[in-house]
Design a protein around this motif. Sequence first.
Motif, short mmCIF file in Angstrom:
data_model
loop_
_atom_site.label_atom_id
_atom_site.label_comp_id
_atom_site.label_asym_id
_atom_site.label_seq_id
_atom_site.Cartn_x
_atom_site.Cartn_y
_atom_site.Cartn_z
N UNK A 36 0.82 -1.22 0.00
CA UNK A 36 0.00 0.00 0.00
C UNK A 36 0.85 1.26 0.00
N UNK A 37 0.55 2.13 -0.91
CA UNK A 37 1.23 3.42 -0.91
C UNK A 37 2.56 3.44 -1.65
N UNK A 38 3.03 2.27 -2.09
CA UNK A 38 4.33 2.24 -2.78
C UNK A 38 4.31 3.06 -4.05
N UNK A 39 3.19 2.95 -4.78
CA UNK A 39 3.12 3.63 -6.06
C UNK A 39 2.97 5.13 -5.84
N UNK A 40 2.22 5.52 -4.80
CA UNK A 40 2.09 6.94 -4.47
C UNK A 40 3.47 7.52 -4.19
N UNK A 41 4.22 6.84 -3.33
CA UNK A 41 5.57 7.33 -2.99
C UNK A 41 6.46 7.40 -4.22
N UNK A 42 6.37 6.36 -5.04
CA UNK A 42 7.16 6.31 -6.26
C UNK A 42 6.85 7.51 -7.15
N UNK A 43 5.54 7.81 -7.29
CA UNK A 43 5.12 8.95 -8.11
C UNK A 43 5.66 10.26 -7.56
N UNK A 44 5.53 10.43 -6.25
CA UNK A 44 5.98 11.68 -5.65
C UNK A 44 7.47 11.85 -5.86
N UNK A 45 8.20 10.74 -5.70
CA UNK A 45 9.65 10.79 -5.88
C UNK A 45 10.01 11.16 -7.32
N UNK A 46 9.38 10.47 -8.29
CA UNK A 46 9.76 10.71 -9.67
C UNK A 46 9.29 12.09 -10.16
N UNK A 47 8.28 12.65 -9.48
CA UNK A 47 7.76 13.95 -9.92
C UNK A 47 8.40 15.11 -9.18
N UNK A 48 9.33 14.82 -8.26
CA UNK A 48 9.75 15.91 -7.37
C UNK A 48 10.43 17.05 -8.12
N UNK A 49 11.19 16.73 -9.14
CA UNK A 49 11.84 17.80 -9.91
C UNK A 49 10.80 18.65 -10.63
N UNK A 50 9.90 17.96 -11.32
CA UNK A 50 8.88 18.67 -12.09
C UNK A 50 8.00 19.49 -11.14
N UNK A 51 7.72 18.94 -9.98
CA UNK A 51 6.92 19.65 -8.98
C UNK A 51 7.61 20.95 -8.57
N UNK A 52 8.92 20.88 -8.41
CA UNK A 52 9.68 22.06 -8.00
C UNK A 52 9.55 23.18 -9.05
N UNK A 53 9.71 22.81 -10.32
CA UNK A 53 9.65 23.83 -11.36
C UNK A 53 8.23 24.38 -11.55
N UNK A 65 -4.38 7.88 -8.65
CA UNK A 65 -5.38 8.92 -8.38
C UNK A 65 -4.99 9.71 -7.13
N UNK A 66 -4.61 8.97 -6.09
CA UNK A 66 -4.21 9.64 -4.84
C UNK A 66 -2.98 10.51 -5.09
N UNK A 67 -2.02 9.98 -5.85
CA UNK A 67 -0.81 10.76 -6.14
C UNK A 67 -1.17 12.05 -6.87
N UNK A 68 -2.13 11.96 -7.79
CA UNK A 68 -2.55 13.15 -8.54
C UNK A 68 -3.14 14.19 -7.58
N UNK A 69 -3.97 13.72 -6.64
CA UNK A 69 -4.58 14.66 -5.69
C UNK A 69 -3.49 15.33 -4.84
N UNK A 70 -2.53 14.52 -4.39
CA UNK A 70 -1.47 15.09 -3.54
C UNK A 70 -0.66 16.13 -4.33
N UNK A 71 -0.28 15.76 -5.54
CA UNK A 71 0.56 16.67 -6.34
C UNK A 71 -0.18 17.97 -6.67
N UNK A 72 -1.44 17.83 -7.11
CA UNK A 72 -2.22 19.03 -7.45
C UNK A 72 -2.43 19.89 -6.21
N UNK A 73 -2.64 19.25 -5.08
CA UNK A 73 -2.88 20.00 -3.86
C UNK A 73 -1.62 20.70 -3.36
N UNK A 74 -0.47 20.04 -3.59
CA UNK A 74 0.78 20.70 -3.23
C UNK A 74 0.96 21.98 -4.06
N UNK A 75 0.67 21.86 -5.36
CA UNK A 75 0.81 23.04 -6.23
C UNK A 75 -0.15 24.15 -5.80
N UNK A 76 -1.39 23.78 -5.49
CA UNK A 76 -2.34 24.82 -5.11
C UNK A 76 -1.99 25.38 -3.73
#
Lengths: 265, 298
Positions: free
Chosen positions: A1-18, A124-135
């Motif tokens: 549980x949650x492995x894929x969420x963590x994986x997504x957050x990790x791989x998106x961290x650079x893009x999230x920063x920009x 889906x959860x990863x998308x919510x987390x990422x979008x919410x971080x941006x907002x």
Amino acid sequence: MGNIVLHQLKTQRKSLFFWSLGIVVLVALYILIYPSIQESSAALNAYLENLPDAIKAFVGDVSSYTTPVGYITSELFVFMMPLLLIIFTTGFGSGAIAGEEEKGTLDLLLTNPIERSQVVKEKFIAMIILASLLTAVASLALIIGSALADMGLETQKIVAMVLSVDLLAIAFGSIALFLGALTGNRGVSLGITAALAIGSFFLNALSPLVDFLKDYQKFSPFYHYIGENPLEVGLKIDHVLILGGIAFVFLILSLIAFEKRDLKI
Amino acid sequence: MEIAISTKNLTKYYGKNRGVIDLTFQVYKGEVFGFLGPNGAGKTTTTRLLLDFMHPSSGSAEIFSLDSHQKSTQIKEFIGYLPGELHLYDSMTGNDFLAFMASFRKGVDWTFVFNLASRLKADLKIQIRKLSHGNKQKIGLITAFMHKPKILILDEPTMGLDPLMQQEFYKLVNEVCDQGTTFFVSSHNLPEVERICDRVGIIREGRLVVVEDIANLRKRALRPLEVHFAKPIESKDFEKIAGVKDISIQNSILRCTVVGSLDSFIKQLAKYEVVNLISAEPNLEEIFLAFYKQEEKV
């Protein structure tokens, strides 16, 4: 549980920063321009009043353009913020299943003892987390900017506005997720979702002006996002439920579509 | 003998196009089963049906008596898989990727994983996108083996590996097989199948042509040979030798096909001065034709 969420957050961290950087710069720019807008408010108001209705529709409420709430709404939230966030969530949503499928990485992921539905849910959860971080970044930038520029925006209302754009973006991201899960084709998913987003933007903007569209404004997610401006009146529960409902329905549809389908080679 | 994989009339159509038709076969626990056929014959379709990446049009497959579709999540607990077209997350390092894959399973033994990596000379510290095809393949192999699965489904496992690593891989298969692991290896490479497999199923245009012991397959194997002699020779010197056919002679070069054992052919060669002996990889298509001819006779 949650492995894929963590994986997504990790791989998106650079893009999230920009993305965050971009949003901060955007907010800062508009706040920096505000004092000069305010100085020339009389001339601007006269100019705006004389614009054709069709143009006014895309500016937002022209009568209040030179007030802080009206200015921020028109410049950031009528178009720019939803555009940026929908690009982000739609890109993520269409790539979540279809992107991995096209790249061929989905095979190895599904070799693990997890249900297909698990992959969809975690994406889906990863998308919510990422979008919410941006907002969240956007709202922080606004709160700080408003304080520094003495614009007097209410923190609560800023949070309401930003939550609303978050929900809107997640709703379109879910549609992209569904289309990707259904077709396995990232391009198709991106294209259709973009067309839907543009269509519903215009539906909301033009329906007050065009007779035969009048009754359909409520079918536009954009209406539920900003039809009653959250920066003025806060969040209304019915709009929240509708935008959240769209996301939820398309999550369920994604689960069903992906469960039944053959994966592409 | 306990059955590890069993298919019953397994059929898959893509729309109207053939995937596989009416496959019925069993793979026994602890054996290395080769699934041999040319590209496009349906090997990959079969492995993907076993892994529930696609669902059968009709028929079914079971893995340790569990239905491949209904119980796929349970089955994947004890399956290791190497896809034919391997794609990894390019931005990760080998270490990150293996850790990610291991996070879905209980009790991955990292000493074993690192041991595998050093045997295959895999570099786990480099970003995957910077690795050559063969080096990516090594990470794919480690991923398949690392949780010590009961069944390993490998689709063209040695593709891109250099010969030394291929040998290491064959050794690894032998060792792991000795511990009771079952292998289902799809390949279009006959020598490889001969080298590691106990039995082989041959698939052609979506249908299983035959399931044979490797020993029997060898008896029927066709070997195209080319022999260079020191002096010109005549075809009559070789015509009467058992198993030699399709003889053609150009001055001092003999080309022919030998069926089954090479023994009597080699003994005849020994009477001449041989400069060079070239053995080409047997053509799969010819082997199929040989099987068809035999079936027709029966």
